[in-house]
Motif scaffolding. Structure first.
Motif, mmCIF file in Angstrom:
data_model
loop_
_atom_site.group_PDB
_atom_site.id
_atom_site.type_symbol
_atom_site.label_atom_id
_atom_site.label_comp_id
_atom_site.label_asym_id
_atom_site.label_seq_id
_atom_site.Cartn_x
_atom_site.Cartn_y
_atom_site.Cartn_z
ATOM 1 N N GLY A 77 -5.049 19.268 -8.749
ATOM 2 C CA GLY A 77 -5.125 18.510 -7.510
ATOM 3 C C GLY A 77 -4.900 19.355 -6.273
ATOM 4 N N ASN A 78 -4.352 20.564 -6.462
ATOM 5 C CA ASN A 78 -4.010 21.383 -5.304
ATOM 6 C C ASN A 78 -4.774 22.698 -5.190
ATOM 7 O OD1 ASN A 78 -1.693 20.092 -3.736
ATOM 8 N ND2 ASN A 78 -0.972 19.901 -5.830
ATOM 9 N N VAL A 79 -5.535 23.074 -6.218
ATOM 10 C CA VAL A 79 -6.254 24.342 -6.132
ATOM 11 C C VAL A 79 -7.758 24.157 -5.973
ATOM 12 C CG1 VAL A 79 -4.499 25.582 -7.444
ATOM 13 C CG2 VAL A 79 -6.448 24.593 -8.657
ATOM 14 N N LEU A 80 -8.181 22.923 -5.791
ATOM 15 C CA LEU A 80 -9.579 22.703 -5.439
ATOM 16 C C LEU A 80 -9.813 23.219 -4.014
ATOM 17 C CD1 LEU A 80 -10.151 19.130 -6.904
ATOM 18 C CD2 LEU A 80 -11.281 21.223 -7.649
ATOM 19 N N ALA A 81 -10.968 22.934 -3.467
ATOM 20 C CA ALA A 81 -11.305 23.420 -2.125
ATOM 21 C C ALA A 81 -10.200 23.095 -1.130
ATOM 22 C CB ALA A 81 -12.620 22.782 -1.682
ATOM 23 N N ARG A 82 -9.807 24.084 -0.334
ATOM 24 C CA ARG A 82 -8.750 23.900 0.654
ATOM 25 C C ARG A 82 -9.129 22.798 1.634
ATOM 26 N NH1 ARG A 82 -7.800 29.482 3.427
ATOM 27 N NH2 ARG A 82 -6.647 28.078 4.827
ATOM 28 N N SER A 83 -8.186 21.876 1.854
ATOM 29 C CA SER A 83 -8.465 20.780 2.770
ATOM 30 C C SER A 83 -7.154 20.183 3.267
ATOM 31 C CB SER A 83 -9.321 19.704 2.085
ATOM 32 O OG SER A 83 -9.563 18.632 2.969
ATOM 33 N N GLY A 84 -6.465 19.435 2.404
ATOM 34 C CA GLY A 84 -5.222 18.798 2.811
ATOM 35 C C GLY A 84 -4.177 19.797 3.274
ATOM 36 N N GLU A 85 -4.130 20.946 2.633
ATOM 37 C CA GLU A 85 -3.153 21.967 3.031
ATOM 38 C C GLU A 85 -3.472 22.521 4.421
ATOM 39 O OE1 GLU A 85 -4.039 25.897 0.754
ATOM 40 O OE2 GLU A 85 -4.954 24.274 -0.391
ATOM 41 N N VAL A 101 0.854 -1.192 0.000
ATOM 42 C CA VAL A 101 0.000 0.000 0.000
ATOM 43 C C VAL A 101 0.887 1.239 0.000
ATOM 44 C CG1 VAL A 101 -1.762 1.302 1.253
ATOM 45 C CG2 VAL A 101 -1.856 -1.202 1.208
ATOM 46 N N LEU A 102 0.618 2.163 -0.937
ATOM 47 C CA LEU A 102 1.412 3.375 -1.088
ATOM 48 C C LEU A 102 0.616 4.599 -0.640
ATOM 49 C CD1 LEU A 102 2.720 2.715 -4.738
ATOM 50 C CD2 LEU A 102 3.784 2.001 -2.591
ATOM 51 N N VAL A 103 1.251 5.445 0.170
ATOM 52 C CA VAL A 103 0.614 6.679 0.652
ATOM 53 C C VAL A 103 1.533 7.845 0.290
ATOM 54 C CG1 VAL A 103 -0.320 7.933 2.635
ATOM 55 C CG2 VAL A 103 -0.463 5.422 2.557
ATOM 56 N N HIS A 104 1.029 8.777 -0.483
ATOM 57 C CA HIS A 104 1.825 9.884 -1.024
ATOM 58 C C HIS A 104 2.081 10.974 0.013
ATOM 59 C CE1 HIS A 104 -1.654 12.577 -1.068
ATOM 60 N NE2 HIS A 104 -2.359 11.522 -1.449
ATOM 61 N N GLY A 105 2.861 11.974 -0.394
ATOM 62 C CA GLY A 105 3.183 13.093 0.474
ATOM 63 C C GLY A 105 2.320 14.312 0.208
ATOM 64 N N PHE A 106 2.680 15.426 0.833
ATOM 65 C CA PHE A 106 1.910 16.660 0.722
ATOM 66 C C PHE A 106 1.878 17.162 -0.726
ATOM 67 C CE2 PHE A 106 1.871 21.326 0.528
ATOM 68 C CZ PHE A 106 0.641 21.567 1.120
ATOM 69 N N GLY A 107 0.679 17.552 -1.178
ATOM 70 C CA GLY A 107 0.517 18.126 -2.510
ATOM 71 C C GLY A 107 0.582 17.123 -3.632
ATOM 72 N N ASN A 108 0.709 15.852 -3.306
ATOM 73 C CA ASN A 108 0.818 14.812 -4.340
ATOM 74 C C ASN A 108 -0.476 14.016 -4.436
ATOM 75 O OD1 ASN A 108 4.365 13.862 -4.102
ATOM 76 N ND2 ASN A 108 3.396 15.826 -4.428
ATOM 77 N N GLY A 109 -0.431 12.950 -5.213
ATOM 78 C CA GLY A 109 -1.562 12.050 -5.372
ATOM 79 C C GLY A 109 -1.062 10.704 -5.846
ATOM 80 N N ALA A 110 -1.956 9.754 -5.984
ATOM 81 C CA ALA A 110 -1.574 8.385 -6.338
ATOM 82 C C ALA A 110 -0.849 8.304 -7.677
ATOM 83 C CB ALA A 110 -2.819 7.496 -6.356
ATOM 84 N N ALA A 111 -1.182 9.191 -8.615
ATOM 85 C CA ALA A 111 -0.570 9.124 -9.945
ATOM 86 C C ALA A 111 0.915 9.474 -9.932
ATOM 87 C CB ALA A 111 -1.315 10.036 -10.918
ATOM 88 N N PHE A 112 1.408 10.060 -8.844
ATOM 89 C CA PHE A 112 2.827 10.388 -8.761
ATOM 90 C C PHE A 112 3.706 9.137 -8.734
ATOM 91 C CE2 PHE A 112 1.631 14.690 -8.046
ATOM 92 C CZ PHE A 112 2.775 15.451 -8.254
ATOM 93 N N TRP A 113 3.102 7.963 -8.465
ATOM 94 C CA TRP A 113 3.857 6.714 -8.469
ATOM 95 C C TRP A 113 3.878 6.074 -9.852
ATOM 96 C CZ3 TRP A 113 6.018 6.296 -3.740
ATOM 97 C CH2 TRP A 113 5.333 6.784 -2.634
ATOM 98 N N CYS A 114 3.492 6.817 -10.891
ATOM 99 C CA CYS A 114 3.314 6.220 -12.222
ATOM 100 C C CYS A 114 4.577 5.533 -12.749
ATOM 101 C CB CYS A 114 2.822 7.270 -13.223
ATOM 102 S SG CYS A 114 3.963 8.656 -13.474
#
Length: 599
Positions: free
Chosen positions: A498-506, A325-338
């Motif tokens: 992925g990062n300019v949608l509604a503020r949440s993860g940030e 199971v892979l968990v990405h970092g800040f500002g990233n998403g699952a596709a970064f493991w492409c």
């Protein structure tokens, strides 16, 4: 649907069609509810089929039919054709919109009959099939696919072809004189893509003629012709296959046609949506060869029972090895493991999640209590595991993801077969664990010094946000361009949307941090105390601004448990992207060792 287009078929009783539409759709809601559940902002599917086409047997032929005037882009069809080759046929019907079968019923019927006849060719004994093919090959080839021509010019074109005159120049002049450039521009592009053996000369003549006449929308860029916002007119055979292995037989959409118009997004200050993230992810994942599916896993908040979901890319097979199971970092998403999926999923099932607040997962409104946010992320991961029916798995986290998986492992150690921490953030005590001599990304330094959230700046640019983002997306292009090739821009789009949608993860990250570089509640002390049966492997980049002090301290204070440490040369914080081959080798080695230990 255009009722006029079917009036000829129904005669004087033209009211029958609107009556049929009304009574079919005014009954108890059912199909519309299903469509609503599958769709996202109406124009897109929550789980696009493009990413699942690899599940279809490659021997199954596919024909994709689009209306040349449809609001739905043919780009997905072009991508399917690019990936599956000659088994895919891509057709466009001129003067037809979304309802091709009604707008141009005659051409639609001809095309469907033709496709069915081609399928019939493959029935029978080998000798019968060969005989049928010879009969078809003896039929004279058309210079172009007349189905692509608008009706008012179809007969004229046939007449010009019969007279053996310069079809391209005559056609261009005729369009110019009749002021029908807009109507015919796409026809010309499709014509160039679908003609037979003389495609190169024909396409060249058509485009050159339009350029000589100074017609709007036609220009040269980087030494090759382009038509409007569509480029790359390439050579292909009469059957739709390549005449050269290195030639891509498609018209590539470069503009906004890749996404249908949406009134809501057109009025938003920052032009983004969940569908934009999904589109960018799909473009990125189209370069991954391994078969995978996308899955939305729902869960409820442990605090207010509000519904949320975790988006997951699943690489599943019948393999019985311990899953990863892979968990990405800040500002990233699952596709970064492409760049890693194909290698690390060969011998085991792999699941890459989008943490809540990022990419395609839901965006909770987080409080400012760091402890509650940590509990929320641990809860979301455990609920995800439960619904995915995973008893035990190897858990890998990068950066902020390393902090989250550390908290999960100390809470549910019985579920983790091995913990892999890749350049983890949030382990060291405040004031420790940072190598100030190493290059620190500009956005991190500026955020640390000014306390200004960089994503707010990008959002403030509104409609110019995508441009500003791409200017600053050298990171994405530099690391991923060799893998994504002509889709390198997709990673910049993925980063932006992925990062300019509604503020949440940030907001969650900000609440977790102390001066950005450290966590308010460092995870190292609890990690050291975890059950010694749980093995831990650390992977650091030699040029990362995060030093390996947490790994060394864990090894020194945890003599009874396994603690591994790998340092990757010529790599910074994002090891999986800076040195993907070495990263894949290390992860595969760790997973193989875990497999041996658990036999």
């Amino acid at each position: 649907m255009n009722n006029v287009s079917v009036a000829v078929q129904v005669g004087e009783d033209v009211d029958i069609i609107p009556n049929y539409i009304y009574h079919c759709n005014a009954q108890n809601p059912s199909g519309e509810g299903a469509f609503h559940a599958m769709s996202m902002q109406f124009g897109w599917a929550k789980d696009p089929m493009l990413a699942r086409m690899d599940l279809l047997d490659p021997s199954v032929p596919i024909t994709l039919i689009y209306g040349a005037g449809s609001w739905i882009s043919s780009e997905p069809g072009a991508r399917i054709k690019e990936k599956r080759g000659e088994s895919v046929r891509l057709e466009k019907i001129a003067s037809a919109g979304h309802h091709v079968y009604a707008d141009r019923a005659d051409l639609f019927n001809d095309l469907v009959n033709e496709v069915c006849e081609n399928v019939d060719l493959l029935k029978g004994t080998a000798a019968e099939i060969e005989s049928k093919k010879e009969a078809v090959s003896a039929t004279p080839k058309m210079l172009c696919n007349e189905r692509l021509l608008v009706p008012k010019f179809r007969n004229i074109y046939v007449g010009l072809r019969a007279l053996q005159i310069d079809v391209a120049t005559i056609f261009a002049k005729m369009c110019y004189l009749l002021n029908l450039v807009t109507d015919l521009r796409e026809t010309m592009v499709l014509l160039a893509v679908n003609v037979g053996d003389s495609v190169t000369s024909m396409a060249g003549k058509v485009v050159d003629a339009f350029m000589r006449l100074g017609m709007p929308g036609f220009s040269t860029a980087a030494g090759r012709p382009s038509v409007g916002n569509r480029t790359e007119v390439k050579e292909c055979s009469a059957e739709g296959g390549d005449t050269n292995e290195n030639v891509e037989p498609r018209v590539e959409d470069k503009g906004i046609l890749a996404l249908p118009w949406n009134w809501y997004n057109s009025w938003r200050w920052c032009p983004t949506s969940e569908a934009h993230v999904a589109m960018a992810e799909t473009r990125i994942m189209s370069r991954v060869e391994s078969k995978f599916t996308g899955k939305q896993v729902d869960f409820f908040s442990p605090y207010d029972s509000s519904p949320h979901h975790v988006w997951t890319l699943c690489f599943e097979s019948d393999n019985k090895s311990i899953p990863l199971v892979l968990v990405h970092g800040f500002g990233n998403g699952a596709a970064f493991w492409c760049m890693n999926f194909d290698s690390i999923s060969k011998s085991r099932n792999v699941y890459a999640v989008d943490m809540p607040g990022f990419a395609r997962s839901s965006r909770p409104k987080f409080c400012t209590d760091a402890q509650k946010i940590e509990e929320f992320y641990v809860h979301s991961l455990e609920e995800w595991r439960r619904q995915m029916n995973l008893e035990k798995f190897i858990l890998l986290g990068h950066s902020m993801g390393g902090f989250v998986v550390s908290r999960y492992a100390t809470t549910y150690p019985e579920r983790v077969a091995h913990l892999i921490l890749v350049d983890p953030w949030g382990l060291s005590k405040i004031g420790e664990g940072i190598d100030w001599s190493k290059p620190i990304p500009l956005w991190i330094r500026s955020t640390y010094l000014t306390r200004i959230n960089p994503l707010r700046i990008v959002r403030a640019f509104g409609p110019l946000g995508p441009i500003v983002s791409k200017i600053g997306a050298y990171y994405a292009w530099n690391r991923y361009s060799w893998f994504l090739k002509d889709e390198a821009s997709a990673m910049a789009d993925y980063l932006f949307h992925g990062n300019v949608l509604a503020r949440s993860g940030e907001d969650a990250f900000q609440a977790l941090t102390h001066d950005l570089f450290w966590a308010k509640n460092p995870a190292l002390d609890e990690l050291i105390k975890v059950d010694p049966a749980l093995g831990i492997s650390f992977v650091y980049g030699a040029q990362s601004w995060l030093d390996s002090t947490p790994a060394e301290m864990t090894r020194a204070k945890r003599p009874g448990g396994f603690v591994g440490l790998d340092v990757v040369e010529n790599s910074g914080h994002d090891i999986f992207a800076d040195a993907p081959q070495e990263f894949n080798r290390i992860v595969n080695k760790i997973c193989e060792n875990v497999e041996v230990e658990n036999r």
